[in-house]
Motif scaffolding. Sequence first.
Motif: not given
Length: 66
Positions: A13-18
């Motif tokens: 999983y990759t955090d959503m780009l701000p």
Amino acid sequence: MFRALGSAPNIEYTDMLPAIRDKYQYFTQADMGNLRRVGYSNAFTPLEEAVGRYVTLFLDRADRYR
């Protein structure tokens, strides 16, 4: 996809780009009411079955475009 290929899940999983966090649509769900109202009465293929077919019949082939 993993189940269709007989593989153990391997998901990172990759955090959503701000920069796009407030613009991303997190939930989608089609309203099938209009389709039913115009007379479509066939059953829909369950998601897991449809993904399994797509993976095994197209993606898991040497030439994915045939």
